[in-house]
Design a protein around this motif. Structure first.
Motif, short mmCIF file in Angstrom:
data_model
loop_
_atom_site.label_atom_id
_atom_site.label_comp_id
_atom_site.label_asym_id
_atom_site.label_seq_id
_atom_site.Cartn_x
_atom_site.Cartn_y
_atom_site.Cartn_z
N LEU A 85 -0.04 35.69 98.17
CA LEU A 85 0.14 36.85 99.06
C LEU A 85 0.19 38.15 98.26
O LEU A 85 -0.35 39.17 98.69
CB LEU A 85 1.43 36.71 99.87
CG LEU A 85 1.45 35.62 100.93
CD1 LEU A 85 2.84 35.49 101.52
CD2 LEU A 85 0.43 35.88 102.00
N GLN A 86 0.82 38.11 97.09
CA GLN A 86 0.93 39.33 96.29
C GLN A 86 -0.39 39.70 95.61
O GLN A 86 -0.62 40.86 95.30
CB GLN A 86 2.04 39.16 95.25
CG GLN A 86 3.39 39.07 95.94
CD GLN A 86 4.52 38.89 94.98
OE1 GLN A 86 5.12 39.89 94.58
NE2 GLN A 86 4.78 37.66 94.61
N LEU A 87 -1.25 38.72 95.40
CA LEU A 87 -2.56 39.01 94.81
C LEU A 87 -3.56 39.54 95.82
O LEU A 87 -4.49 40.26 95.47
CB LEU A 87 -3.15 37.74 94.19
CG LEU A 87 -2.53 37.26 92.90
CD1 LEU A 87 -3.07 35.89 92.54
CD2 LEU A 87 -2.80 38.24 91.78
N MET A 88 -3.39 39.15 97.07
CA MET A 88 -4.36 39.53 98.09
C MET A 88 -4.31 41.03 98.34
O MET A 88 -3.26 41.64 98.29
CB MET A 88 -4.12 38.76 99.39
CG MET A 88 -4.44 37.28 99.25
SD MET A 88 -6.00 36.93 98.42
CE MET A 88 -7.16 37.61 99.57
N PRO A 89 -5.45 41.60 98.62
CA PRO A 89 -5.53 43.05 98.78
C PRO A 89 -4.88 43.53 100.08
O PRO A 89 -4.83 42.80 101.06
CB PRO A 89 -7.03 43.32 98.81
CG PRO A 89 -7.62 42.05 99.32
CD PRO A 89 -6.74 40.94 98.80
N SER A 90 -4.37 44.74 100.01
CA SER A 90 -3.93 45.36 101.25
C SER A 90 -5.18 45.83 101.98
O SER A 90 -6.28 45.77 101.45
CB SER A 90 -3.01 46.55 100.94
OG SER A 90 -3.75 47.57 100.31
N LYS A 91 -5.01 46.31 103.18
CA LYS A 91 -6.16 46.75 103.97
C LYS A 91 -6.90 47.90 103.30
O LYS A 91 -8.09 48.08 103.51
CB LYS A 91 -5.70 47.15 105.36
CG LYS A 91 -5.19 45.97 106.16
CD LYS A 91 -4.60 46.39 107.48
CE LYS A 91 -4.00 45.18 108.18
NZ LYS A 91 -3.21 45.52 109.33
N ALA A 92 -6.21 48.68 102.46
CA ALA A 92 -6.81 49.85 101.84
C ALA A 92 -7.48 49.55 100.50
O ALA A 92 -8.20 50.37 99.97
CB ALA A 92 -5.74 50.92 101.63
N SER A 93 -7.25 48.37 99.94
CA SER A 93 -7.80 48.10 98.62
C SER A 93 -9.04 47.20 98.70
O SER A 93 -9.40 46.70 99.75
CB SER A 93 -6.73 47.45 97.74
OG SER A 93 -6.40 46.18 98.23
N LYS A 94 -9.66 46.99 97.56
CA LYS A 94 -10.88 46.18 97.52
C LYS A 94 -10.55 44.71 97.28
O LYS A 94 -9.41 44.35 97.04
CB LYS A 94 -11.82 46.72 96.46
CG LYS A 94 -11.23 46.72 95.07
CD LYS A 94 -12.20 47.32 94.09
CE LYS A 94 -11.58 47.32 92.70
NZ LYS A 94 -12.44 47.87 91.72
N ALA A 95 -11.58 43.88 97.31
CA ALA A 95 -11.42 42.44 97.15
C ALA A 95 -10.84 42.10 95.78
O ALA A 95 -10.99 42.84 94.82
CB ALA A 95 -12.77 41.75 97.32
N VAL A 96 -10.21 40.94 95.70
CA VAL A 96 -9.55 40.49 94.48
C VAL A 96 -10.37 39.40 93.81
O VAL A 96 -10.92 38.53 94.48
CB VAL A 96 -8.14 39.94 94.84
CG1 VAL A 96 -7.49 39.29 93.65
CG2 VAL A 96 -7.28 41.03 95.41
N HIS A 97 -10.45 39.45 92.49
CA HIS A 97 -11.09 38.40 91.71
C HIS A 97 -10.07 37.29 91.45
O HIS A 97 -8.87 37.55 91.39
CB HIS A 97 -11.59 38.94 90.37
CG HIS A 97 -12.79 39.81 90.50
ND1 HIS A 97 -12.73 41.09 90.98
CD2 HIS A 97 -14.08 39.57 90.21
CE1 HIS A 97 -13.95 41.61 90.98
NE2 HIS A 97 -14.79 40.70 90.53
N CYS A 98 -10.55 36.08 91.26
CA CYS A 98 -9.67 34.95 90.96
C CYS A 98 -8.92 35.25 89.66
O CYS A 98 -9.53 35.64 88.66
CB CYS A 98 -10.49 33.66 90.81
SG CYS A 98 -9.51 32.25 90.27
N PRO A 99 -7.60 35.07 89.64
CA PRO A 99 -6.84 35.35 88.42
C PRO A 99 -7.09 34.33 87.32
O PRO A 99 -6.70 34.55 86.18
CB PRO A 99 -5.38 35.30 88.89
CG PRO A 99 -5.41 34.42 90.09
CD PRO A 99 -6.75 34.65 90.75
N PHE A 100 -7.76 33.23 87.64
CA PHE A 100 -7.99 32.18 86.65
C PHE A 100 -9.40 32.19 86.09
O PHE A 100 -9.60 32.15 84.89
CB PHE A 100 -7.69 30.81 87.27
CG PHE A 100 -6.34 30.76 87.94
CD1 PHE A 100 -5.18 30.85 87.20
CD2 PHE A 100 -6.24 30.66 89.31
CE1 PHE A 100 -3.93 30.82 87.80
CE2 PHE A 100 -5.00 30.64 89.94
CZ PHE A 100 -3.85 30.71 89.18
N CYS A 101 -10.42 32.24 86.97
CA CYS A 101 -11.81 32.15 86.50
C CYS A 101 -12.59 33.44 86.76
O CYS A 101 -13.77 33.51 86.42
CB CYS A 101 -12.51 30.96 87.15
SG CYS A 101 -12.85 31.17 88.91
#
Length: 154
Positions: A85-101
């Protein structure tokens, strides 16, 4: 008749396990109703209490131990629901890359409790994935080196 027995197996989840308990930062746009539905439908792992059982698995982000974790769809690494949940973007931010790969589009799935045989296979599966990534990286590097070779005119 119909689709009896198809789809995700639903089990009763305690209400308290549908609410985050250890968030590092407050999530102003967290839709708690949607989160509750995702957990109850089996799409996300419950927000388990930290566990010290020897069979528990460690979340590589927060380092707490849980009975089961969500799995990254791209690389299969485990992550607890609250870290996800903390890694997922808010509505105002862009997509998140996998923290592992570092895959561009990060998503997880909850597969339910793993059997002991699945737990034993995990290190072997991770090794196979890592070896494949190294082979791909070396092929990519070889191809880029070939392109960079000086061209000699006749």
């Amino acid at each position: 008749m119909g689709n009896v027995g198809l789809g995700r197996q639903r089990s009763a989840v305690e209400e308290r396990l549908t609410r985050p308990q250890r968030l590092v930062r407050q999530l102003s746009d967290l839709d708690s109703g949607r989160l509750r539905r995702l957990i109850r439908s089996g799409h996300l792992a419950p927000c388990f209490d930290a566990d010290d059982d020897e069979r528990a698995v460690e979340c590589p982000i927060c380092f707490y131990f849980y009975p089961i974790l969500n799995q990254s769809k791209c690389c299969g690494k485990g992550i607890c629901t609250e870290c996800f949940l903390q890694l997922m973007p808010s509505k105002a931010s862009k997509a998140v890359h996998c923290p592992f790969c570092k895959t561009a589009t990060y998503a997880v799935e909850y597969r339910g409790a793993r059997t002991s045989s699945e737990k034993k296979l995990q290190p072997e599966e991770e090794q196979t994935v890592n070896e494949a990534k190294m082979r791909m990286h070396s092929k990519t590097r070889s191809a880029s080196e070939l392109i960079l070779l000086p061209y000699k005119h006749c």
